[in-house]
Every structure is written in structure tokens, then in C-alpha cells.
Write an enzyme that holds these catalytic residues in place. Structure first.
Site, PDB file in Angstrom:
ATOM      1  N   SER A  40      41.270  40.891  43.746  1.00  0.00           N
ATOM      2  CA  SER A  40      40.126  40.854  42.857  1.00  0.00           C
ATOM      3  C   SER A  40      39.714  42.223  42.321  1.00  0.00           C
ATOM      4  CB  SER A  40      38.944  40.227  43.591  1.00  0.00           C
ATOM      5  OG  SER A  40      38.559  41.040  44.684  1.00  0.00           O
TER       6      SER A  40
ATOM      7  N   SER B 139      42.696  42.156  48.182  1.00  0.00           N
ATOM      8  CA  SER B 139      42.146  42.564  46.891  1.00  0.00           C
ATOM      9  C   SER B 139      42.228  44.049  46.555  1.00  0.00           C
ATOM     10  CB  SER B 139      40.685  42.144  46.791  1.00  0.00           C
ATOM     11  OG  SER B 139      40.626  40.811  46.406  1.00  0.00           O
TER      12      SER B 139
ATOM     13  N   LYS C  63      33.910  49.395  42.129  1.00  0.00           N
ATOM     14  CA  LYS C  63      33.989  47.937  41.905  1.00  0.00           C
ATOM     15  C   LYS C  63      32.588  47.342  41.875  1.00  0.00           C
ATOM     16  CE  LYS C  63      36.283  43.832  43.872  1.00  0.00           C
ATOM     17  NZ  LYS C  63      37.081  43.338  45.009  1.00  0.00           N
TER      18      LYS C  63
END
Ligand code: GLN
Length: 480
Positions: A154, A178, A79
Site C-alpha cells: 500500500s 506494504s 505516507k
């Protein structure tokens, strides 16, 4: 080679039997990911040089007869809120468009030391603020299972790469859901470890008391192996725990006869019917595997969203003060004075959701409101944590939905931030309490959308959590 269905153990076997080398696998994985990525926009950038260099090191070790590590040759996406030395790390924000970190996050360092291959950086909501990946300055991610739907957020990018088969495992971050929510939307496993289990060094801070790094994978064993590799004390993060990291393998092979599971009644109130049906099928399966279920209550659940959006915005407003146009990358060209430079840089560089959070956070911390909001939210947080401690006096783990509904359509909730915040109603509580939680696939709705079931366990009881998850997987729970 078809890289879509590989797992950590099939890669280990393939390398040992010399069916492929780590370099060949990496080349295939990189070209497959590059060809597939336009469908989802899950990767923001690829890192072929770094990946091939890491693969070369694995092949050299194998040639010398040395142990190549637990993640040898395994393609990983990371990420883009986790820093990578020499590789642009944008946090999904325009303000960091060209930021090249001078160091690696500890989790990244550990996974590469174990032979993992970083293919590239994965898309996410700006500074990890969001539940749909639509807050990325670099465009939304599409859910590989249904391309007109969001992958969740997210960590939408990492979840999508694992679901799409363009990475075998991924590193995400979770502050209020997330990892678990996108895992549930994309039909993969996602783990939020105990707070402090994995070093946050190199995780760009959103809300430091809530931020976690954790794994995505297509099965429980791979998720546990990745966590095993990155977990443990790190002198660079004073909040990382000294507690030794147990071997997760033995726990995962145990059965769950007599395991006591709590079903928090507050988590089954506002569920979409199709989500409820799937979760109930999953719970039935656990009963058939020998678990006992009892209804329990977590009475402060109704305050969780309000509490979270005070604590996380307060911390975000302080953490994001560092993007001032002086350091990192972007600086407004028009500014004539210092204060104009701050205002214009932050005005141009941050997206709408980030600005909303900074304003909310600044407000709840301001003189006169601190006691009314921030301090009160801290007290509520303690009550939510106490709800869990009391529940764990009666049961070994809790089972709950991850999200009240399956993946929604792109754009569907964009005009209504409150509705978007509700996506995380069942994940935020575990984050506030700092306990380990994970999302495990639990079949699909009639329309073929994945549903995830959440397992929550006591602090540092990842072994118990993985034991239940692995038993669920063995009993066919992923496909109920
Ligand atoms: N969706 C939640 C938020 O917007 C959680 C995000 C996260 O866990 N990083 O804050």
C-alpha cells in the site's frame, strides 16, 4: 541543483561545504516535486511552510556551528497514514478527507528533530489495504519506472517519490508487505523493522499486531540512517521495545565471508521466470562474496495468506469502528437517526476494499466463529513464527523473493481480489512473525522492470540484515 541523485551523505557534505543551504535545497526539492508529481500522483499534498521552517532551523544551527542532525536538510515524503500535526492526513480515504491531526507521530517528531524536511504527504491504498495503490480514494499512483504500471502498495506513494527522485527518503508502513513489495516494484530499498523497533504512535491503526513504520531509500546506508533516527522505545507506544538501538554503521562495513544464508524452498515455487532469474543471479553474487547457502523449509508457509487475512481483517474491523460520523471528519448529511448516521457515513466514506475487510473481520470475530477462525489463525501464526525460529538455529539470515512477479499493469488485477492478495505471499510470513525484513533492488527484467530480493533476519538483528544488504550493494547486486 539536481535533487534527483542526492543521498543523506551528499547532502551532509554539500551543507558542510556551503555549496547550498538547507533552505535552497528545500526550495529546489519542493519545486521539482511539484513539477514532477502530475506524472505519478505520488504526493497527495505538499507542506512548503513546514518544510521551509524546518530548513530554516537547520540553517540556523549550521550558522551557529551546532550539529544540525543526522538527517539535516534531507527531503522526506511521509505516507498519509502517519499523522502530522496541522497537515491533513487522509489515509487515502474519503472518510478522513479533511482530518487535521492535533499531534505528530513519534517517527515524524524524531525525523524532524534530526533535521529531516517533510515535503508532503504521500498517496497510499485506503487505510493501507491493498497491493497496488489502486485503492486510494485520491486516484492511483503510477510507477515512475513504467508509467502504465502500478508502484505496488500500500505504500505506493512513498516508494514512487524515492524512485522518481522527488524525495530522498520516505516513511512508509507495512502490515503484510506494504513497504517491501512497493520497494521491489519501484527499484528502491524498503525496510520493515522488527515489530516494536519503531513506535507506532501516530500510525493510523489498520491491524495493530502487524503494523510497522519503516524507511524507503535509494541505498542501504540511507535506509539504515533513517531507521536509526526513528527507532527506539517510546512511552506513547507500549508495544515499542526497550532494547537499545545499536549503531548500524559498523555492521554495514563488515564483509559476509562465512555468513550462512537459508533459501526457503517454499518461496521459489510459484515465481515468474524473469523474477526467478534475477533472484538466482543475486544469490550467486552473495555466494561469490563468501556466503554459504543452504536450502531450508518453512513448512507452514502455505497457510500464511489465509492466516493473515483472518488476523488483519479482525483487527481492522475493530480499529475502523472509530470512524462513526461522530468524530474526525465526514458525516452523512442525509441521516435522520443515529444508526442511519453510522450506516450512511460509513457507506459513503469507505471504499470497497475497506468494506470487504470490515465485513470479513466482523464475521471471523463473531460468536460461534471466533474459535473456528480467529483463534485458529492465531495458532497458525505461532507455527509460522516457529518455522522462522527453527530456521534461524541453522542460518544467519534468509534470502527470498519479495513478490512472485514484477510490477503489473494498472487495472490488471482489480477485478480479482484473491489474485491481488497473492502479491504478498512472500512478505506476509515475515510480518506475522514480527521479524525484520527488507527489499533490496536486484536488477531488472528484460522489459526493464525492477526486481527486489528479500532479506529476513532474527528479531532485532537489523545489524545482520543491513550487513548482508550493504555487502550485496557493494558487490553490484542492485544492477545484476
Ligand atoms: N497488501 C497487503 C494487504 O492488503 C498488505 C498491506 C500492508 O502491508 N499494509 O493487506
Amino acid at each position: 541543483m539536481d535533487v534527483r541523485n542526492l543521498t543523506i551523505s551528499t547532502i551532509r557534505e554539500g551543507l558542510a561545504a556551503k555549496r547550498f543551504s538547507a533552505t535552497e535545497l528545500t526550495q529546489d526539492a519542493l519545486s521539482f516535486a511539484a513539477a514532477e508529481n502530475p506524472k505519478t500522483n505520488a504526493f497527495l499534498a505538499f507542506s512548503p511552510e513546514r518544510a521551509l521552517a524546518a530548513a530554516g532551523r537547520v540553517d540556523d544551527k549550521l550558522a551557529r556551528g551546532e550539529d544540525p542532525g543526522a538527517l539535516a536538510g534531507v527531503p522526506v515524503s511521509v505516507k498519509d497514514v502517519i499523522v502530522t500535526k496541522g497537515l491533513t492526513t487522509t489515509c487515502g480515504s474519503k472518510i478522513l478527507e479533511t482530518f487535521i491531526p492535533p499531534y505528530d507521530a513519534t517517527a515524524v517528531e524524531r525525523l524532524e528533530a534530526a533535521g529531516g524536511i517533510i515535503l508532503g504527504k504521500a498517496n497510499c491504498d485506503e487505510f493501507a489495504m491493498g497491493s497496488s495503490n489502486e485503492n486510494s480514494a485520491y486516484g492511483p499512483v503510477r510507477n515512475p519506472v513504467a508509467l502504465d504500471r502500478v508502484p505496488g502498495g500500500s505504500s505506493g506513494g512513498p516508494a514512487a517519490t524515492v524512485a522518481q527522485g522527488t524525495s530522498v527518503v520516505a516513511l512508509g508502513s507495512d502490515t503484510g508487505g506494504s513497504i517491501r513489495q512497493p520497494a521491489s516494484f519501484c527499484g528502491v530499498v524498503g525496510v520493515t523493522p522488527t515489530y516494536g523497533r519503531v513506535s507506532r504512535y501516530g500510525l493510523v491503526a489498520f491491524a495493530s499486531s502487524l503494523d510497522h513504520i519503516g524507511p524507503f531509500a535509494r541505498n542501504v546506508e540511507d535506509a539504515a540512517t533513517l531507521l536509526q533516527t526513528i527507532a527506539g522505545r517510546d512511552a506513547m507506544d507500549s508495544t515499542s521495545a526497550f532494547a537499545p538501538v545499536p549503531d548500524y554503521g559498523p555492521a554495514m562495513r563488515k564483509d559476509v565471508k562465512g555468513f550462512r544464508i537459508g533459501l526457503p524452498k517454499e518461496y521459489f515455487a510459484g515465481l515468474a521466470n524473469e523474477t526467478r532469474d534475477q533472484i538466482e543471479k543475486g544469490i550467486d553474487l552473495l555466494r561469490q562474496s563468501g556466503c554459504e547457502t543452504v536450502e531450508i523449509s518453512l513448512p507452514h508457509t502455505e497457510y500464511a495468506i489465509a492466516c493473515y487475512y483472518i488476523v488483519c481483517t479482525a483487527e481492522a474491523s475493530a480499529n475502523l469502528a472509530r470512524y462513526d460520523g461522530v468524530r474526525y471528519t465526514m458525516r452523512s448529511a442525509q441521516a435522520k437517526t443515529l444508526s442511519e448516521m453510522y450506516k450512511l457515513t460509513r457507506g459513503e466514506g469507505f471504499g470497497a476494499e475497506v468494506k470487504r475487510r470490515i465485513m470479513l473481520g466482523t464475521y471471523v470475530l463473531s460468536a460461534g466463529y471466533y474459535d473456528a477462525y480467529y483463534l485458529k489463525a492465531q495458532r497458525v501464526r505461532a507455527l509460522i513464527a516457529r518455522d522462522f525460529s527453527r530456521a534461524f538455529e541453522q542460518v544467519d539470515a534468509l534470502i527470498a523473493p519479495v513478490s512472485p512477479f514484477p510490477a503489473f499493469r494498472l487495472g490488471e488485477k482489480l477485478d480479482d481480489p484473491l489474485e491481488m492478495y497473492l502479491s504478498d505471499i512472500y512478505t506476509i510470513t515475515g510480518s506475522l512473525a514480527g521479524i525484520p525484513c527488507m527489499s533490496v533492488p536486484c536488477g531488472t527484467t528484460g522489459a526493464g522492470l525492477p526486481v527486489g530480493v528479500q532479506i529476513l533476519a532474527r528479531h532485532f538483528d537489523e545489524p545482520g540484515m543491513f550487513r548482508l544488504a550493504a555487502a550485496f550493494e557493494r558487490s553490484g547486486g542492485f544492477q545484476v
